[in-house]
Design a protein around this motif. Structure first.
Motif, mmCIF file in Angstrom:
data_model
loop_
_atom_site.group_PDB
_atom_site.id
_atom_site.type_symbol
_atom_site.label_atom_id
_atom_site.label_comp_id
_atom_site.label_asym_id
_atom_site.label_seq_id
_atom_site.Cartn_x
_atom_site.Cartn_y
_atom_site.Cartn_z
ATOM 1 N N LEU A 1 -28.539 14.672 -93.890
ATOM 2 C CA LEU A 1 -29.807 14.490 -93.159
ATOM 3 C C LEU A 1 -30.980 14.400 -94.138
ATOM 4 N N LEU B 1 -24.370 8.224 -89.309
ATOM 5 C CA LEU B 1 -24.022 9.546 -88.759
ATOM 6 C C LEU B 1 -22.620 9.579 -88.149
ATOM 7 N N ASN B 2 -21.858 8.496 -88.311
ATOM 8 C CA ASN B 2 -20.475 8.521 -87.806
ATOM 9 C C ASN B 2 -19.719 9.652 -88.492
ATOM 10 N N GLU C 1 -27.266 3.207 -87.501
ATOM 11 C CA GLU C 1 -26.722 4.400 -86.831
ATOM 12 C C GLU C 1 -25.358 4.840 -87.370
ATOM 13 N N LYS D 1 -23.723 18.371 -94.006
ATOM 14 C CA LYS D 1 -24.560 17.900 -92.887
ATOM 15 C C LYS D 1 -26.026 17.931 -93.310
ATOM 16 N N LEU E 1 -32.122 16.636 -86.183
ATOM 17 C CA LEU E 1 -31.071 15.647 -85.961
ATOM 18 C C LEU E 1 -31.519 14.535 -84.996
ATOM 19 N N GLY E 2 -32.176 14.932 -83.918
ATOM 20 C CA GLY E 2 -32.625 13.947 -82.927
ATOM 21 C C GLY E 2 -33.570 12.924 -83.566
ATOM 22 N N TYR F 1 -20.356 12.697 -88.409
ATOM 23 C CA TYR F 1 -21.273 13.767 -88.850
ATOM 24 C C TYR F 1 -20.731 15.152 -88.499
ATOM 25 N N LEU G 1 -32.619 6.156 -87.379
ATOM 26 C CA LEU G 1 -31.495 5.255 -87.699
ATOM 27 C C LEU G 1 -31.381 4.139 -86.665
ATOM 28 N N LYS G 2 -31.661 4.490 -85.405
ATOM 29 C CA LYS G 2 -31.590 3.488 -84.344
ATOM 30 C C LYS G 2 -32.627 2.401 -84.629
ATOM 31 N N GLN H 1 -31.672 10.578 -85.741
ATOM 32 C CA GLN H 1 -30.937 9.579 -84.931
ATOM 33 C C GLN H 1 -31.879 8.457 -84.485
#
Ligand code: UTP
Length: 416
Positions: free
Chosen positions: A36, A21-22, A18, A32, A5-6, A24, A12-13, A9
């Motif tokens: 991903l 993942l709203n 980003e 989930k 997940l990290g 999520y 996406l950044k 993220q």
């Protein structure tokens, strides 16, 4: 999946996506995981460059366009039998398969379900899939064969398509023996700001990557491998929405074999110089199709000494390929063309948005963009009333619609 997940993220950044993942944490575990995985598979560089391309102005092409030679099936005279015999021999030897591209969304027709399941209103109420299967079986009988049939679907319509076939006992075909289904590729849809959309299911909003996705899909899904195992050398690729499509044509095949070309395409002559269709041409010396939007009035009207239009051979998605050409085309990425469409999506606050006007880009590859991979190909002009009855629009459009297709089908089959 390779990333946690990290890492997702961070990815996406980097690409300013980003919002994907709203919410999520509100998804169930399967969703989930799926989301991903989807994100991990996205080629963000490609999406970024496609977004940039939506903002660029179209500059007139400097390509050198020249006419392409063709043969007229009705003017082959003695050669007709010659080519036909060559093609017949190859078909009898089991070297031909048919591919039907049925992954499109059929938005213009507006039918609720895969386009192939559509009933064009014949007394028999047969669906497009059944009309195609009738023709394949009928032709196959002449050679004592079931011509192997490969059907390209999209993730969106695969389940419904396969279930429809199952319900109709595969129209006499045997799944995974002489009837094969495979999915085409997909690309995320984006909004006008370049943001990737999320669909109502909370997952990435994906759309089929156009009929040009056929080559890659045939290779990636091991269909080419399957074809080789079956001894297939030639593959007719056509759309699901031409109810007069002639997938088994010994003359076309004979020409390809005799002329030692790896692609042979059918054309119908333009109804008039202004007709809005793509026509065969040579682009910088290589086979291609030029869109009606690209052609000048002067070119559209130009004629040869026999009075025939120089750019009059319409591409009707009726093309025969050698398996080797498909492999080559499947290994070469095609350009994507943008289409501005209406797409229902979930916004960053979780609201379902149903647009009334187009709001999103989808990207599609076109099958004919791969033609330049070969140096030479053969074009065979056929009669429109014998081989081309497209079902594109709803009846209200008045052209290329169920009503016109039904009329052509009935005329050809003497059903009235
Ligand atoms: P069209 O370009 O006419 O698109 O497809 P469509 O999806 O049927 O209809 P619209 O444009 O949404 O109204 C020509 C053929 O190519 C197939 C279609 O199923 C049809 O047989 N196709 C198109 C695919 O298989 N995949 C695609 O991504 C696009």
């Amino acid at each position: 999946m390779d990333k946690n997940l990290g890492e997702i993220q961070a990815l996406l950044k980097k690409y300013d996506q980003e919002h994907l993942l709203n919410g999520y944490e509100t998804l169930d575990e399967n969703k989930k995981k799926e989301l991903l995985e989807q994100i991990d598979k996205i080629d963000f560089e490609l999406i970024h460059s496609l977004y940039q391309s939506t903002k660029k102005e179209i500059v007139p092409s400097e390509d050198q366009i020249t006419p392409m030679e063709y043969l007229d099936k009705n003017k082959l005279y003695d050669d007709y039998k010659y080519y036909e015999n060559i093609g017949k021999k190859a078909i009898r030897e089991g070297k031909l398969a048919a591919v039907t591209m049925a992954g499109g969304q059929g938005t213009r027709l507006g039918h609720d379900g895969p386009k192939g399941t559509y009933d064009i209103g014949l007394d028999s109420h047969k669906s497009l899939f059944e009309l195609l299967s009738d023709s394949l079986k009928e032709e196959g009988k002449k050679y004592d064969r079931m011509i192997p049939w490969f059907i390209m679907t999209s993730r969106e319509n695969n389940k419904q398509t396969v279930e429809f076939f199952e319900k109709h006992r595969y129209f006499g075909y045997q799944k995974d023996k002489n009837l094969f289904f495979f999915n085409q590729g997909e690309l995320p849809m984006i909004d006008t700001e370049g943001k990737i959309l999320r669909g109502e299911d909370g997952l990435i909003k994906l759309a089929a990557d156009g009929h040009g996705g056929i080559y890659e899909a045939l290779v990636k899904n091991h269909m080419v491998e399957k074809m080789k195992q079956l001894g297939i050398e030639w593959v007719f690729i056509g759309g699901v929405d031409n109810c007069l499509v002639k997938m088994v044509d010994p003359v076309l095949m004979g020409i390809a074999i005799d002329k030692e070309v790896t692609v042979a395409c059918k054309s119908v002559v333009k109804a008039n110089p202004k007709e809005k269709v793509g026509v065969f041409c040579k682009r910088n010396g290589k086979p291609n199709v030029i869109e009606y939007t690209e052609i000048t009035d002067e070119m559209a009207e130009a004629r040869d000494e026999q009075g025939e239009l120089l750019y009059g051979e319409s591409h009707i998605l009726c093309n025969l390929f050698n398996v080797s050409a498909i492999e080559r085309m499947g290994a070469t990425p095609l350009p994507y063309h943008k289409a501005y469409k209406k797409a229902t999506y979930i916004d960053k606050d979780g609201n379902r948005i149903v647009p009334e006007t187009p709001n999103a880009y989808k990207f599609e590859a076109f099958l004919f963009d791969a033609f330049g991979e070969v140096d030479e190909m053969a074009i065979l002009r056929v009669k429109r009333e014998e081989e081309f009855a497209p079902v594109k629009n709803a009846d209200s459009a008045g052209v290329d619609c169920p009503k016109t297709a039904r009329k052509l089908y009935k005329q050809f089959h003497h059903l009235d």
